[in-house]
Design an enzyme around this catalytic site. Structure first.
Site, PDB file in Angstrom:
ATOM      1  N   ARG A 130       0.822  -1.202   0.000  1.00 53.22           N
ATOM      2  CA  ARG A 130       0.000   0.000   0.000  1.00 53.22           C
ATOM      3  C   ARG A 130       0.864   1.264   0.000  1.00 53.22           C
ATOM      4  O   ARG A 130       2.036   1.227   0.360  1.00 53.22           O
ATOM      5  CB  ARG A 130      -0.919   0.012   1.229  1.00 53.22           C
ATOM      6  CG  ARG A 130      -2.037  -1.019   1.191  1.00 53.22           C
ATOM      7  CD  ARG A 130      -2.928  -0.942   2.418  1.00 53.22           C
ATOM      8  NE  ARG A 130      -2.200  -1.209   3.651  1.00 53.22           N
ATOM      9  CZ  ARG A 130      -1.790  -0.268   4.510  1.00 53.22           C
ATOM     10  NH1 ARG A 130      -2.053   1.009   4.257  1.00 53.22           N
ATOM     11  NH2 ARG A 130      -1.118  -0.597   5.597  1.00 53.22           N
ATOM     12  N   LYS A 275      -8.455  -2.390   1.432  1.00 52.94           N
ATOM     13  CA  LYS A 275      -8.349  -1.491   2.574  1.00 52.94           C
ATOM     14  C   LYS A 275      -9.130  -0.193   2.352  1.00 52.94           C
ATOM     15  O   LYS A 275      -9.558   0.448   3.315  1.00 52.94           O
ATOM     16  CB  LYS A 275      -6.883  -1.194   2.878  1.00 52.94           C
ATOM     17  CG  LYS A 275      -6.141  -2.395   3.454  1.00 52.94           C
ATOM     18  CD  LYS A 275      -6.832  -2.962   4.695  1.00 52.94           C
ATOM     19  CE  LYS A 275      -6.046  -4.084   5.345  1.00 52.94           C
ATOM     20  NZ  LYS A 275      -6.781  -4.713   6.468  1.00 52.94           N
ATOM     21  N   HIS A 294     -10.573  -4.034  13.208  1.00 52.08           N
ATOM     22  CA  HIS A 294      -9.497  -4.659  12.441  1.00 52.08           C
ATOM     23  C   HIS A 294      -8.968  -5.813  13.290  1.00 52.08           C
ATOM     24  O   HIS A 294      -8.047  -5.656  14.083  1.00 52.08           O
ATOM     25  CB  HIS A 294      -8.395  -3.629  12.153  1.00 52.08           C
ATOM     26  CG  HIS A 294      -7.349  -4.123  11.216  1.00 52.08           C
ATOM     27  ND1 HIS A 294      -6.006  -4.046  11.480  1.00 52.08           N
ATOM     28  CD2 HIS A 294      -7.449  -4.705   9.991  1.00 52.08           C
ATOM     29  CE1 HIS A 294      -5.315  -4.557  10.476  1.00 52.08           C
ATOM     30  NE2 HIS A 294      -6.161  -4.967   9.559  1.00 52.08           N
ATOM     31  N   SER A 312       1.485  -6.988  12.861  1.00 56.23           N
ATOM     32  CA  SER A 312       2.295  -7.985  12.166  1.00 56.23           C
ATOM     33  C   SER A 312       3.339  -8.590  13.105  1.00 56.23           C
ATOM     34  O   SER A 312       4.033  -7.875  13.833  1.00 56.23           O
ATOM     35  CB  SER A 312       2.988  -7.336  10.964  1.00 56.23           C
ATOM     36  OG  SER A 312       3.790  -8.262  10.283  1.00 56.23           O
ATOM     37  N   LYS A 316      -1.378 -13.152  15.269  1.00 54.98           N
ATOM     38  CA  LYS A 316      -2.836 -13.034  15.140  1.00 54.98           C
ATOM     39  C   LYS A 316      -3.400 -14.081  14.187  1.00 54.98           C
ATOM     40  O   LYS A 316      -4.378 -14.773  14.514  1.00 54.98           O
ATOM     41  CB  LYS A 316      -3.213 -11.633  14.650  1.00 54.98           C
ATOM     42  CG  LYS A 316      -4.725 -11.424  14.531  1.00 54.98           C
ATOM     43  CD  LYS A 316      -5.070 -10.057  13.952  1.00 54.98           C
ATOM     44  CE  LYS A 316      -4.811  -9.996  12.464  1.00 54.98           C
ATOM     45  NZ  LYS A 316      -5.364  -8.793  11.834  1.00 54.98           N
ATOM     46  N   THR A 317      -2.791 -14.224  13.011  1.00 57.98           N
ATOM     47  CA  THR A 317      -3.293 -15.187  12.024  1.00 57.98           C
ATOM     48  C   THR A 317      -3.152 -16.613  12.537  1.00 57.98           C
ATOM     49  O   THR A 317      -4.075 -17.425  12.446  1.00 57.98           O
ATOM     50  CB  THR A 317      -2.553 -15.024  10.689  1.00 57.98           C
ATOM     51  OG1 THR A 317      -2.743 -13.688  10.208  1.00 57.98           O
ATOM     52  CG2 THR A 317      -3.083 -15.996   9.650  1.00 57.98           C
ATOM     53  N   ASP A 331      -9.681 -10.818   9.406  1.00 58.87           N
ATOM     54  CA  ASP A 331      -9.108  -9.469   9.345  1.00 58.87           C
ATOM     55  C   ASP A 331     -10.073  -8.334   9.684  1.00 58.87           C
ATOM     56  O   ASP A 331      -9.670  -7.373  10.329  1.00 58.87           O
ATOM     57  CB  ASP A 331      -8.531  -9.231   7.949  1.00 58.87           C
ATOM     58  CG  ASP A 331      -7.585  -8.050   7.902  1.00 58.87           C
ATOM     59  OD1 ASP A 331      -6.732  -7.939   8.794  1.00 58.87           O
ATOM     60  OD2 ASP A 331      -7.699  -7.241   6.971  1.00 58.87           O
ATOM     61  N   ARG A 396       1.490 -12.388  -1.217  1.00 56.06           N
ATOM     62  CA  ARG A 396       0.151 -12.558  -0.633  1.00 56.06           C
ATOM     63  C   ARG A 396      -0.676 -13.571  -1.407  1.00 56.06           C
ATOM     64  O   ARG A 396      -0.454 -13.805  -2.596  1.00 56.06           O
ATOM     65  CB  ARG A 396      -0.592 -11.227  -0.639  1.00 56.06           C
ATOM     66  CG  ARG A 396       0.013 -10.151   0.252  1.00 56.06           C
ATOM     67  CD  ARG A 396      -0.543 -10.209   1.634  1.00 56.06           C
ATOM     68  NE  ARG A 396      -0.047  -9.146   2.497  1.00 56.06           N
ATOM     69  CZ  ARG A 396      -0.603  -8.819   3.653  1.00 56.06           C
ATOM     70  NH1 ARG A 396      -1.682  -9.470   4.070  1.00 56.06           N
ATOM     71  NH2 ARG A 396      -0.096  -7.864   4.407  1.00 56.06           N
TER      72      ARG A 396
END
Length: 613
Positions: A130, A275, A294, A312, A316-317, A331, A396
């Site tokens: 981004r 996003k 989020h 990051s 979390k994932t 997410d 990704r």
């Protein structure tokens, strides 16, 4: 006659009847079975592509310009002005299937391939992430008093005139193409609060990406779709004019909340669309009294829901994608009076160093329909090397959420029982788990803390605290205290408990101590879910005043209090005070902008921070 005097027969294969076609073209036409496609949309899409200066849009033909027989609808309008655009119809490819988008991408987009598992590998061009410094929000009368502006805010303003200049540039670019892709889809699995979105783009890759990431309408829903609530004009292959006011580069991502439109120029990175939509939902949902978050979200077999927040590297994932629990979303979520709901219809997972051992659910989700961005693969076998960073470290995968075996469809659940804030504390002074009060939850939610270590970013040689408001500062629209207050109120109404879980270092800072074992962190999360932590005895830590349990099944008791693991107690105390000071310094940018906020709420939040006096 043969030499033997017998009649000769010609050998032929008559095991099946011959095809009825008399030409190759006719044979090929028999290959595709006719299907009934939604007939709506041509007039609506034409209106979406209308110039701001004119009420009428272009002539729209739905179908591939190279396949005249595939046209399903035509919308022609009478014009009262002269333009070359009047002489050219815009061919629209509307809500194509994954297979159709594969064909267009492979045929027209260089650098697009099918990998060994059937995923579509493609490139996002020069931008592989981004561009937050190029994102602008139109400052206009309907939303300017709601939004957070100024110090610490991610919202950079632009005026409406400049937005229209960029919108005109993107729309004219899209109308000049032989064909454009249009997706009409939904956001939010809670049908009472569903939002209709339209994405107009030049690349099949983008259309497939959004097909995966948004909620896919049924045939019947598409027939009655009507006008969108939000529209993205993705002209990312074409640059903005850097001499235009407010432009700082050839890239510009612009959001107009009054018009409910987003314009993308100068970047082909698909994550900007995802996003951008979240930013819109992060404004609209709180406006409706619904909390947008989020976070990741999963649900146990007994219906207990947990929210996972973390930047990051915090896990979390890994922790939210638990094979023993149902995945609601990885997410973006909404918390309404109806309970929790996923905003999206897909997942957007990091691929760097991906393996079936570490993240089996994600690894096996990479199959036909999945978009792989900027990965490197073997030129012969097309097997992806997920460790290769030749293009970027930010590789990704985008795939529909139902590609995860334990995904809960529809992606909704009851009110959360637990809120888990994850921090990778590389200073090694936060406890592995602590229970938070509501004011502490708001404070740590607004702070959004983790720490960078060597290897995370170039030039980082010792731990560096990093803070991201609400665990997603780049996407928030309102002041962080708005989201924090709504979170605390939802938790109070539903008896939700919050926990701070440190997945970082123990026994010293990075370079001295060691990373918390994932097995211990999993045991901690299991204890949160099974309720065993509720019966523990708690002790208050110094400085941060956190409530630490005396025991967690399967976790050594000595590591629950960080100072026990430090050989040098003076170094521990100094480091603890240092981290507390960093928290307070970061929070100062919020206190300066709390004017007009409920004073009682402000005092509660400020009192929940580190006490250094």
């Amino acid at each position: 006659m043969s030499l033997s005097g017998h009649e000769t027969h010609v050998c032929c294969d008559d095991s099946s009847a011959p095809v009825s076609a008399t030409s190759l073209d006719e044979l090929h036409s028999l290959q595709k079975k006719p299907t009934s496609l939604p007939s709506h949309g041509a007039e609506s899409i034409s209106a979406s592509l209308a110039s701001h200066a004119r009420e009428q849009g272009p002539n729209v033909i739905k179908g591939d310009p190279k396949a005249i027989s595939g046209h399903t609808a035509v919308h022609f309008v009478t014009r009262d002005y002269a333009s070359d655009f009047n002489l050219k119809a815009t061919h629209v490819l509307h809500n194509l299937s994954q297979a159709e988008l594969y064909e267009h991408a492979i045929k027209d987009e260089k650098g697009t391939y099918i990998t060994s598992t059937g995923a579509l590998a493609t490139l996002s061009g020069a931008k592989t992430g981004r561009s937050p410094k190029d994102k602008r929000i139109v400052k206009e009368e309907t939303s300017q008093d709601d939004l957070w502006w100024g110090k610490g805010s991610p919202n950079i303003e632009m005026d409406e005139e400049t937005f229209f200049i960029n919108r005109e540039r993107a729309v004219d670019y899209l109308k000049s193409l032989d064909k454009v892709f249009v997706n009409d889809q939904f956001l939010n699995w809670d049908k009472d609060n569903r939002v209709k979105v339209r994405i107009i783009t030049s690349r099949a890759y983008h259309a497939l990406f959004m097909h995966n990431m948004c909620i896919r309408p049924t045939h019947e829903e598409l027939e009655t779709f009507g006008e969108p609530d939000f529209t993205i004009y993705n002209g990312g292959k074409f640059p903005c004019n850097r001499f235009t006011h407010y432009m700082t580069s050839s890239t510009s991502i612009d959001i107009n909340l009054k018009r409910r439109e987003m314009v993308i120029l100068g970047t082909q990175y698909a994550g900007e669309m995802k996003k951008g939509l979240f930013g819109f939902m992060h404004y609209l949902m709180p406006k409706r009294g619904i909390l947008s978050l989020h976070s990741g979200c999963n649900m146990g077999k007994g219906g207990d829901v947990s929210l996972f927040f973390g930047l990051s590297g915090t896990g979390k994932t890994t922790l939210s994608t638990d094979p023993g629990r149902y995945l609601i979303g990885d997410d973006e979520q909404c918390w309404s009076d109806n309970g929790i709901s996923n905003i999206e219809g897909g997942c957007y997972a990091k691929c760097i160093d991906l393996s079936p051992e570490k993240e089996p659910e994600i690894f096996h989700a990479i199959k036909f329909g999945t978009v792989l961005e900027n990965v490197v693969f073997d030129s012969h076998t097309r097997v992806v090397d997920y460790s290769d960073k030749s293009v970027t470290e930010n590789t990704r995968a985008s795939y529909p959420i139902e590609y995860i075996p334990n995904a809960k469809i529809p992606c909704v659940g009851p009110h959360p029982k637990n809120v888990i804030l994850l921090a990778c504390d590389a200073f090694g002074v936060l406890p592995p788990v602590s229970k938070l009060t509501l004011p502490q939850t708001m404070y740590h939610f607004i702070s959004g803390y983790t720490a960078l270590v060597a290897g995370t970013e170039e030039g980082v040689k010792e731990p560096q605290a990093t803070f991201s408001a609400c665990f997603g500062a780049a996407f928030i629209m309102w002041h962080p205290i708005k989201y924090a207050g709504m979170l605390a109120e939802r938790m109070r109404q539903n008896g939700t408990t919050a926990w701070l879980v440190n997945t970082g270092w123990s026994g010293g800072s990075y370079g001295v101590g060691s990373r918390m074992k994932l097995a211990y962190t999993r045991k901690i999360v299991d204890a949160i879910h099974n309720g065993s932590l509720a019966s523990a005895t708690y002790k208050t830590t110094p400085i941060f005043c956190l409530q630490v349990p005396d025991k967690v099944d399967g976790v050594p008791q000595e590591i629950l209090e960080p100072q026990n693991m430090w050989a040098n107690k003076d170094a521990y105390n100094a480091t603890l005070k240092k981290l507390g000071g960093l928290f307070n310094s970061n929070f100062s940018k919020f206190t300066e902008s709390m004017a007009g906020v409920d004073s009682t709420l402000s005092e509660q939040i400020l009192s929940a921070g580190p006490q250094l006096v």
